[in-house]
Design a protein around this motif. Sequence first.
Motif, PDB file in Angstrom:
ATOM      1  N   PRO A 111       0.843  -1.199   0.000  1.00  0.00           N
ATOM      2  CA  PRO A 111       0.000   0.000   0.000  1.00  0.00           C
ATOM      3  C   PRO A 111       0.878   1.249   0.000  1.00  0.00           C
ATOM      4  CG  PRO A 111       0.064  -0.981   2.184  1.00  0.00           C
ATOM      5  CD  PRO A 111       0.796  -1.919   1.285  1.00  0.00           C
ATOM      6  N   VAL A 112       0.423   2.272  -0.696  1.00  0.00           N
ATOM      7  CA  VAL A 112       1.175   3.527  -0.795  1.00  0.00           C
ATOM      8  C   VAL A 112       0.339   4.645  -0.186  1.00  0.00           C
ATOM      9  CG1 VAL A 112       2.255   5.192  -2.344  1.00  0.00           C
ATOM     10  CG2 VAL A 112       2.347   2.744  -2.877  1.00  0.00           C
ATOM     11  N   GLN A 113       0.909   5.326   0.794  1.00  0.00           N
ATOM     12  CA  GLN A 113       0.231   6.442   1.450  1.00  0.00           C
ATOM     13  C   GLN A 113       0.942   7.753   1.105  1.00  0.00           C
ATOM     14  OE1 GLN A 113       0.088   5.728   5.670  1.00  0.00           O
ATOM     15  NE2 GLN A 113      -1.634   4.317   5.507  1.00  0.00           N
ATOM     16  N   VAL A 114       0.137   8.778   0.911  1.00  0.00           N
ATOM     17  CA  VAL A 114       0.665  10.127   0.719  1.00  0.00           C
ATOM     18  C   VAL A 114       0.113  10.988   1.848  1.00  0.00           C
ATOM     19  CG1 VAL A 114       0.826  12.126  -0.792  1.00  0.00           C
ATOM     20  CG2 VAL A 114       0.785   9.820  -1.780  1.00  0.00           C
ATOM     21  N   ASN A 115       1.023  11.486   2.697  1.00  0.00           N
ATOM     22  CA  ASN A 115       0.627  12.269   3.877  1.00  0.00           C
ATOM     23  C   ASN A 115      -0.371  11.516   4.754  1.00  0.00           C
ATOM     24  OD1 ASN A 115       2.297  14.378   3.126  1.00  0.00           O
ATOM     25  ND2 ASN A 115       0.677  15.522   2.086  1.00  0.00           N
ATOM     26  N   GLY A 116      -0.120  10.225   4.908  1.00  0.00           N
ATOM     27  CA  GLY A 116      -0.928   9.406   5.818  1.00  0.00           C
ATOM     28  C   GLY A 116      -2.207   8.875   5.238  1.00  0.00           C
ATOM     29  N   ARG A 117      -2.516   9.181   3.981  1.00  0.00           N
ATOM     30  CA  ARG A 117      -3.746   8.706   3.353  1.00  0.00           C
ATOM     31  C   ARG A 117      -3.404   7.769   2.201  1.00  0.00           C
ATOM     32  NH1 ARG A 117      -8.428  12.532   0.577  1.00  0.00           N
ATOM     33  NH2 ARG A 117      -9.842  10.819  -0.020  1.00  0.00           N
ATOM     34  N   LYS A 118      -4.037   6.613   2.182  1.00  0.00           N
ATOM     35  CA  LYS A 118      -3.735   5.652   1.122  1.00  0.00           C
ATOM     36  C   LYS A 118      -4.218   6.181  -0.227  1.00  0.00           C
ATOM     37  CE  LYS A 118      -4.441   0.902  -0.448  1.00  0.00           C
ATOM     38  NZ  LYS A 118      -5.097  -0.411  -0.220  1.00  0.00           N
ATOM     39  N   ARG A 119      -3.276   6.147  -1.184  1.00  0.00           N
ATOM     40  CA  ARG A 119      -3.596   6.642  -2.519  1.00  0.00           C
ATOM     41  C   ARG A 119      -3.529   5.562  -3.597  1.00  0.00           C
ATOM     42  NH1 ARG A 119      -5.879  11.777  -2.496  1.00  0.00           N
ATOM     43  NH2 ARG A 119      -4.813  13.082  -0.955  1.00  0.00           N
ATOM     44  N   ALA A 120      -2.704   4.535  -3.353  1.00  0.00           N
ATOM     45  CA  ALA A 120      -2.522   3.527  -4.397  1.00  0.00           C
ATOM     46  C   ALA A 120      -1.843   2.292  -3.809  1.00  0.00           C
ATOM     47  CB  ALA A 120      -1.689   4.101  -5.540  1.00  0.00           C
ATOM     48  N   GLU A 121      -1.555   1.353  -4.697  1.00  0.00           N
ATOM     49  CA  GLU A 121      -0.776   0.166  -4.363  1.00  0.00           C
ATOM     50  C   GLU A 121       0.282  -0.009  -5.435  1.00  0.00           C
ATOM     51  OE1 GLU A 121      -3.527  -3.061  -4.110  1.00  0.00           O
ATOM     52  OE2 GLU A 121      -3.982  -2.703  -1.994  1.00  0.00           O
ATOM     53  N   VAL A 122       1.421  -0.583  -5.058  1.00  0.00           N
ATOM     54  CA  VAL A 122       2.493  -0.816  -6.008  1.00  0.00           C
ATOM     55  C   VAL A 122       2.957  -2.259  -5.884  1.00  0.00           C
ATOM     56  CG1 VAL A 122       4.306  -0.056  -4.405  1.00  0.00           C
ATOM     57  CG2 VAL A 122       4.717   0.016  -6.878  1.00  0.00           C
ATOM     58  N   THR A 123       3.139  -2.916  -7.011  1.00  0.00           N
ATOM     59  CA  THR A 123       3.633  -4.291  -7.035  1.00  0.00           C
ATOM     60  C   THR A 123       5.073  -4.282  -7.511  1.00  0.00           C
ATOM     61  OG1 THR A 123       1.413  -5.168  -7.484  1.00  0.00           O
ATOM     62  CG2 THR A 123       3.285  -6.596  -7.977  1.00  0.00           C
ATOM     63  N   VAL A 124       5.961  -4.820  -6.698  1.00  0.00           N
ATOM     64  CA  VAL A 124       7.397  -4.815  -6.990  1.00  0.00           C
ATOM     65  C   VAL A 124       7.974  -6.192  -6.703  1.00  0.00           C
ATOM     66  CG1 VAL A 124       7.679  -2.347  -6.509  1.00  0.00           C
ATOM     67  CG2 VAL A 124       7.901  -4.015  -4.656  1.00  0.00           C
ATOM     68  N   PRO A 125       9.159  -6.506  -7.247  1.00  0.00           N
ATOM     69  CA  PRO A 125       9.809  -7.769  -6.884  1.00  0.00           C
ATOM     70  C   PRO A 125      10.039  -7.843  -5.380  1.00  0.00           C
ATOM     71  CG  PRO A 125      10.868  -6.800  -8.804  1.00  0.00           C
ATOM     72  CD  PRO A 125       9.905  -5.770  -8.286  1.00  0.00           C
ATOM     73  N   ARG A 126       9.900  -9.025  -4.814  1.00  0.00           N
ATOM     74  CA  ARG A 126      10.032  -9.180  -3.365  1.00  0.00           C
ATOM     75  C   ARG A 126      11.390  -8.712  -2.869  1.00  0.00           C
ATOM     76  NH1 ARG A 126       7.595 -11.694   0.793  1.00  0.00           N
ATOM     77  NH2 ARG A 126       5.871 -12.318  -0.538  1.00  0.00           N
ATOM     78  N   ASN A 127      12.415  -8.907  -3.666  1.00  0.00           N
ATOM     79  CA  ASN A 127      13.757  -8.525  -3.226  1.00  0.00           C
ATOM     80  C   ASN A 127      14.198  -7.164  -3.747  1.00  0.00           C
ATOM     81  OD1 ASN A 127      13.974  -9.210  -5.882  1.00  0.00           O
ATOM     82  ND2 ASN A 127      15.692 -10.641  -5.643  1.00  0.00           N
ATOM     83  N   ALA A 128      13.235  -6.345  -4.183  1.00  0.00           N
ATOM     84  CA  ALA A 128      13.573  -5.021  -4.717  1.00  0.00           C
ATOM     85  C   ALA A 128      14.190  -4.146  -3.627  1.00  0.00           C
ATOM     86  CB  ALA A 128      12.330  -4.355  -5.293  1.00  0.00           C
ATOM     87  N   SER A 129      15.144  -3.328  -4.024  1.00  0.00           N
ATOM     88  CA  SER A 129      15.779  -2.405  -3.076  1.00  0.00           C
ATOM     89  C   SER A 129      14.840  -1.250  -2.772  1.00  0.00           C
ATOM     90  CB  SER A 129      17.083  -1.872  -3.665  1.00  0.00           C
ATOM     91  OG  SER A 129      16.800  -1.058  -4.802  1.00  0.00           O
ATOM     92  N   ASN A 130      15.131  -0.535  -1.690  1.00  0.00           N
ATOM     93  CA  ASN A 130      14.304   0.620  -1.329  1.00  0.00           C
ATOM     94  C   ASN A 130      14.323   1.677  -2.428  1.00  0.00           C
ATOM     95  OD1 ASN A 130      13.798  -0.702   1.020  1.00  0.00           O
ATOM     96  ND2 ASN A 130      14.771   0.798   2.375  1.00  0.00           N
ATOM     97  N   THR A 131      15.469   1.814  -3.088  1.00  0.00           N
ATOM     98  CA  THR A 131      15.577   2.799  -4.171  1.00  0.00           C
ATOM     99  C   THR A 131      14.654   2.435  -5.324  1.00  0.00           C
ATOM    100  OG1 THR A 131      17.892   3.203  -3.578  1.00  0.00           O
ATOM    101  CG2 THR A 131      17.180   3.905  -5.771  1.00  0.00           C
ATOM    102  N   ASP A 132      14.609   1.127  -5.664  1.00  0.00           N
ATOM    103  CA  ASP A 132      13.733   0.681  -6.758  1.00  0.00           C
ATOM    104  C   ASP A 132      12.265   0.842  -6.379  1.00  0.00           C
ATOM    105  OD1 ASP A 132      15.904   0.016  -8.299  1.00  0.00           O
ATOM    106  OD2 ASP A 132      15.939  -2.081  -7.644  1.00  0.00           O
ATOM    107  N   VAL A 133      11.943   0.553  -5.120  1.00  0.00           N
ATOM    108  CA  VAL A 133      10.555   0.693  -4.668  1.00  0.00           C
ATOM    109  C   VAL A 133      10.149   2.161  -4.728  1.00  0.00           C
ATOM    110  CG1 VAL A 133       8.992   0.459  -2.707  1.00  0.00           C
ATOM    111  CG2 VAL A 133      10.659  -1.343  -3.197  1.00  0.00           C
TER     112      VAL A 133
END
Length: 421
Positions: free
Chosen positions: A365-387
Motif C-alpha cells: 500500500p502507498v500512502q501520501v501524507n498518511g492517506r492511502k492513494r494507491a498500491e504498487v507491485t514490486v519484486p520481493r527482493n527489490a531495493s528501497n531505491t527501486d521501490v
Amino acid sequence: MPVPDQDLPVVLPEDVTFDRPGNALDHHPTWKHVTCPQCGGKATRETDTMDTFVDSSWYFARFTDPWNETAPTTRAVVDRFLPVDQYIGGVEHAILHLLYSRFFTRAMKVTGHIGIDEPFAGMFTQGMVVHESYQKSDGTWVTPAEVKIEAGGNGRHASLVTTGEDVTIGPIEKMSKSKRNTVDPDDIIATYGADVARWFMLSDSPPDRDVIWTEEGVQGSWRFVQKLWRLVGEAGEIAGAAAPAGGQGSDEAVLALRKAAHGALAKVSDDIAKLRFNRAVAHIYELSNALQASLAAVKGNGGVSAAYAAAVREVIEIMIQLFQPMMPHLAEECWAALGHQTLAAEAPWPKVEAALLVEDTVTLPVQVNGRKRAEVTVPRNASNTDVEAAVLELEAVQRALEGKAPKKVIVVPQRIVNVVA
C-alpha cells in the motif's frame, strides 16, 4: 434389588405382543415373575427398560477397553485415551448428549472408573441438510421426487409429476418424515454416485451451517467430477511415466504449475485440520482450473519438456490426494489410471515445499501524507531505491504531489510505503 452379576445379562423374551397399548413386558405372562435372589420369595422384574442415553452417555469410555469382561473400564487405559480429541454432532447433541455425557463422566470419576472431569476436548456443531417442502391443496405433503419444478415469468411453479396437480412450494426447512421433504440417499447414489453426494454437501456451505439440497447443485458437482476424470486422463497422457518433479526448476510454466499445486496443498491441509471443508473444496476447484489452463496453453505451443511432464505428474497426484478424503472412489480410479498399484488412501499425505509458497512479487500500500492513494507491485527482493522509483511513477501519487518533489519517501520493506509531500 440388583440382579446378581452371575445372572447377567438379563435376556428379554422374544414372544412379546404389541396388540395392547403400554409396556409389552408388563403384559408378558411369565417373564417378569422371578425368584428374589436374596430371600428366595416371589419377585417381579423391573419392566421399564433403560433410555438409550444411558448407553450413549459413556460409550466413548467403554470403547477404550471393550473386551473387559470384569469391569466397565480399565482405569489406566481409559485415562490414557480420554478425553476425546474432537466431538462432532448436530445442535441437539450440544444440549442433550453432551450434557448427559458430562454428568456421566463426573459420576464415573467419583466411582473411580475414570480420572477426568470433561469427556471431550473439542466440540464442533454441524449444520443439517435442509430442503423445500411441498404441499397439495388438501394439506397433504409430497416428496421432492413426486414434484416437477418449472421456472417462468412469475417465478418457480411446482406440480405433481403424475397428475400435473398444482403444488404449493413451502419454506426451506430441516428434512423430516412429517413434511416428507426428504431425498432418498439410495436414489442419489444410484443417479450420481456417493462421491458426488459427499462433494456437494461439503462444498455447498461451511459445515456449521445448514446445507440446502438442490438438484442444480448436485448436477454441478456431478459435472465437476466428470471434469476431474477428463483432466486426469489429459494429464496422464502428458506426464506418461515421468517421475514427479523435485526442485523448483527454471521453466516458467513448470514453476507456475508447481506453485499452484503446493499453494493448494498448504491451504487444503490447513482447511481440513480446521474443519473448513467448503474452503478446501474451493481450493481444489482453483487448482483444477490452473492445471486445465496450463495444459491448454502448453498444448497450443506444441510439445512438452521432460521437466513439464514431471511437474504435471506431481501436480495431478497432489490433486488426487487432496480430493481423496471427499471422493474416495473417484480418487482410487484416478490413482489407478496413473499406473499406481497401491491405493491412494495408503499413500502418505504430500509434503509442502515451503519455497514454492513464497511469491516473487509483493504488493505494497502507498500512502501520501498518511492517506492511502494507491498500491504498487514490486519484486520481493527489490531495493528501497527501486521501490521508491516505482512509487513516484504512479499516476495517483503524482496527482497527489501536484508536480512537486516529495520531502521524504519512507519504505518499510514488504509492508508499506509512506510519501511525505
